[in-house]
Scaffold this active site. Sequence first.
Site, PDB file in Angstrom:
ATOM      1  CG  HIS A   1      -1.658   5.196  -0.855  1.00 50.33           C
ATOM      2  ND1 HIS A   1      -2.501   5.721   0.092  1.00 50.33           N
ATOM      3  CD2 HIS A   1      -2.388   4.265  -1.508  1.00 50.33           C
ATOM      4  CE1 HIS A   1      -3.681   5.133   0.014  1.00 50.33           C
ATOM      5  NE2 HIS A   1      -3.637   4.229  -0.939  1.00 50.33           N
TER       6      HIS A   1
ATOM      7  NE  ARG B   1      -4.251   1.594   1.632  1.00 48.81           N
ATOM      8  CZ  ARG B   1      -4.792   2.606   2.302  1.00 48.81           C
ATOM      9  NH1 ARG B   1      -4.353   2.910   3.499  1.00 48.81           N
ATOM     10  NH2 ARG B   1      -5.789   3.305   1.782  1.00 48.81           N
TER      11      ARG B   1
ATOM     12  CG  HIS C   1      -7.993  -3.985  -2.740  1.00 46.84           C
ATOM     13  ND1 HIS C   1      -8.939  -3.094  -3.165  1.00 46.84           N
ATOM     14  CD2 HIS C   1      -7.019  -3.238  -2.135  1.00 46.84           C
ATOM     15  CE1 HIS C   1      -8.559  -1.845  -2.838  1.00 46.84           C
ATOM     16  NE2 HIS C   1      -7.392  -1.918  -2.221  1.00 46.84           N
TER      17      HIS C   1
ATOM     18  CD1 TRP D   1     -11.431  -6.335  -0.907  1.00 44.72           C
ATOM     19  CD2 TRP D   1      -9.656  -5.973   0.428  1.00 44.72           C
ATOM     20  NE1 TRP D   1     -11.209  -4.982  -0.825  1.00 44.72           N
ATOM     21  CE2 TRP D   1     -10.143  -4.717  -0.024  1.00 44.72           C
ATOM     22  CE3 TRP D   1      -8.554  -5.983   1.282  1.00 44.72           C
ATOM     23  CZ2 TRP D   1      -9.566  -3.500   0.340  1.00 44.72           C
ATOM     24  CZ3 TRP D   1      -7.978  -4.768   1.641  1.00 44.72           C
ATOM     25  CH2 TRP D   1      -8.481  -3.546   1.185  1.00 44.72           C
TER      26      TRP D   1
HETATM   27 FE1  HIF Z   1      -6.186  -0.222  -1.700  1.00 41.18          FE
HETATM   28  N1  HIF Z   1      -7.289   0.272  -0.091  1.00 41.18           N
HETATM   29  N2  HIF Z   1      -7.368   0.944  -2.874  1.00 41.18           N
HETATM   30  N3  HIF Z   1      -5.016  -0.664  -3.308  1.00 41.18           N
HETATM   31  N4  HIF Z   1      -4.989  -1.320  -0.498  1.00 41.18           N
HETATM   32  C1  HIF Z   1      -7.109  -0.177   1.192  1.00 41.18           C
HETATM   33  C2  HIF Z   1      -6.171  -1.086   1.628  1.00 41.18           C
HETATM   34  C3  HIF Z   1      -5.209  -1.643   0.825  1.00 41.18           C
HETATM   35  C4  HIF Z   1      -8.457   1.653  -2.459  1.00 41.18           C
HETATM   36  C5  HIF Z   1      -8.891   1.832  -1.169  1.00 41.18           C
HETATM   37  C6  HIF Z   1      -8.358   1.146  -0.082  1.00 41.18           C
HETATM   38  C7  HIF Z   1      -5.256  -0.262  -4.593  1.00 41.18           C
HETATM   39  C8  HIF Z   1      -6.350   0.436  -5.039  1.00 41.18           C
HETATM   40  C9  HIF Z   1      -7.318   1.004  -4.234  1.00 41.18           C
HETATM   41  C10 HIF Z   1      -3.927  -2.076  -0.913  1.00 41.18           C
HETATM   42  C11 HIF Z   1      -3.359  -2.046  -2.170  1.00 41.18           C
HETATM   43  C12 HIF Z   1      -3.883  -1.399  -3.268  1.00 41.18           C
HETATM   44  C13 HIF Z   1      -8.095   0.432   2.044  1.00 41.18           C
HETATM   45  C14 HIF Z   1      -8.208   0.203   3.544  1.00 41.18           C
HETATM   46  C15 HIF Z   1      -8.863   1.252   1.271  1.00 41.18           C
HETATM   47  C16 HIF Z   1     -10.039   2.101   1.713  1.00 41.18           C
HETATM   48  C17 HIF Z   1      -7.219   1.102   4.287  1.00 41.18           C
HETATM   49  C18 HIF Z   1      -7.279   0.864   5.773  1.00 41.18           C
HETATM   50  O1  HIF Z   1      -8.326   1.143   6.371  1.00 41.18           O
HETATM   51  O2  HIF Z   1      -6.280   0.397   6.328  1.00 41.18           O
HETATM   52  C19 HIF Z   1      -9.121   2.211  -3.622  1.00 41.18           C
HETATM   53  C20 HIF Z   1     -10.376   3.084  -3.596  1.00 41.18           C
HETATM   54  C21 HIF Z   1      -8.422   1.800  -4.721  1.00 41.18           C
HETATM   55  C22 HIF Z   1      -8.740   2.062  -6.202  1.00 41.18           C
HETATM   56  C23 HIF Z   1      -9.915   1.320  -6.638  1.00 41.18           C
HETATM   57  C24 HIF Z   1      -4.204  -0.844  -5.539  1.00 41.18           C
HETATM   58  C25 HIF Z   1      -4.842  -1.881  -6.386  1.00 41.18           C
HETATM   59  C26 HIF Z   1      -5.554  -2.807  -5.502  1.00 41.18           C
HETATM   60  C27 HIF Z   1      -3.517   0.105  -6.538  1.00 41.18           C
HETATM   61  C28 HIF Z   1      -3.287  -1.483  -4.579  1.00 41.18           C
HETATM   62  O3  HIF Z   1      -2.203  -2.086  -4.865  1.00 41.18           O
HETATM   63  C29 HIF Z   1      -3.480  -2.918   0.166  1.00 41.18           C
HETATM   64  C30 HIF Z   1      -2.354  -3.959   0.079  1.00 41.18           C
HETATM   65  C31 HIF Z   1      -4.285  -2.645   1.266  1.00 41.18           C
HETATM   66  C32 HIF Z   1      -4.233  -3.288   2.645  1.00 41.18           C
HETATM   67  C33 HIF Z   1      -3.386  -2.467   3.594  1.00 41.18           C
HETATM   68  C34 HIF Z   1      -3.281  -3.098   4.961  1.00 41.18           C
HETATM   69  O4  HIF Z   1      -2.903  -2.365   5.892  1.00 41.18           O
HETATM   70  O5  HIF Z   1      -3.544  -4.287   5.129  1.00 41.18           O
END
Ligand code: HIF
Length: 290
Positions: A51, A47, A174, A190
């Site tokens: 970001h 993540r 995800h 997920w």
């Molecule tokens: Fe995420 N994402 N992501 N994301 N994400 C969260 C957590 C992770 C979006 C929203 C969220 C991508 C795209 C999008 C990861 C990896 C990627 C969370 C929860 C939200 C809300 C955060 C929290 O509460 O801790 C949105 C709206 C995206 C565009 C649709 C990417 C593709 C999937 C680019 C990507 O690689 C990962 C890994 C997490 C889990 C983090 C953790 O702390 O476990």
Amino acid sequence: LYLNGASPKGPFVPTQADYQKVYDAIALRLQNETDYDDGSYGPVLVRLAWHASGTYDKETGTGGSNGSTMRFAPESDHGANAGLKHARDFLEPIKTQFPWITYSDLWTLAGACSIQELGGPSIPWRPGREDKDVAACTPDGRLPDAAQGHRHIRDVFGRMGFDDREMVALIGAHALGRAHSDRSGFDGPWDFSPTVFSNDFFKLLVDEKWNQKKWNGPTQFTDKTTQTLMMLPTDIALIKDKGFKQHVDRYAKDSDVFFKEFSDVFVKLIELGVPFQVKPEDRFIFKASE
Ligand code: HIF
């Protein structure tokens, strides 16, 4: 004393073997530090890499992984970045051990390492990112808002230069990690193995029935069978939109196809806006740990 590993012979120029040492140190730390969520910091490192990269704007060439401006407020305080301090702090001892690597290279290398260590595809990687100062922080609002739908996904990822297929492939990440009610407000993982990279995200999207969760939190969806899993509104948008759904189906059916296409698009993500010296064909393939 010489800075950054320089010696009387001149400045230190790291080779692929030096970057492999950084990879190995991150992999070792991932194995040893198991006090995060489901037992691995890997997901939150993925993540962080995303970001750092996902602020890219192709029109102005601003943002992207080149700069690691999330080290500074205001970017570190942007709502979308809540919780990423855990990932940045996890990498501090690695930066101390290898002071010659930039944060921008370190954060993306850690994302690539985590995907490989969690059982995902190889993520070919090349160095060349420079750290920028606070003045290069990107404005708030460039990262996606999970409460929205297909138009927003296309707006945000279109701004980075991705097409529908690439957007769907990326969002398969995800499969890793979970949402936290004290960060994004959403809650839960997920899939059933959030520390293993797989195509389960797509399989579950297709095979399960997803109902709106009844709670006081933001709108999210839960699986009918166990009611322990979570999908964000942006995740559900992938099965509501025809252009997206065809790729969800392909990735749900064939894990090899997903792994290949995901690797290509994650490499593209972490390279957006970076003026590399190393050619694409000379990217490093890191050896994963045993
Ligand atoms: Fe995420 N994402 N992501 N994301 N994400 C969260 C957590 C992770 C979006 C929203 C969220 C991508 C795209 C999008 C990861 C990896 C990627 C969370 C929860 C939200 C809300 C955060 C929290 O509460 O801790 C949105 C709206 C995206 C565009 C649709 C990417 C593709 C999937 C680019 C990507 O690689 C990962 C890994 C997490 C889990 C983090 C953790 O702390 O476990």
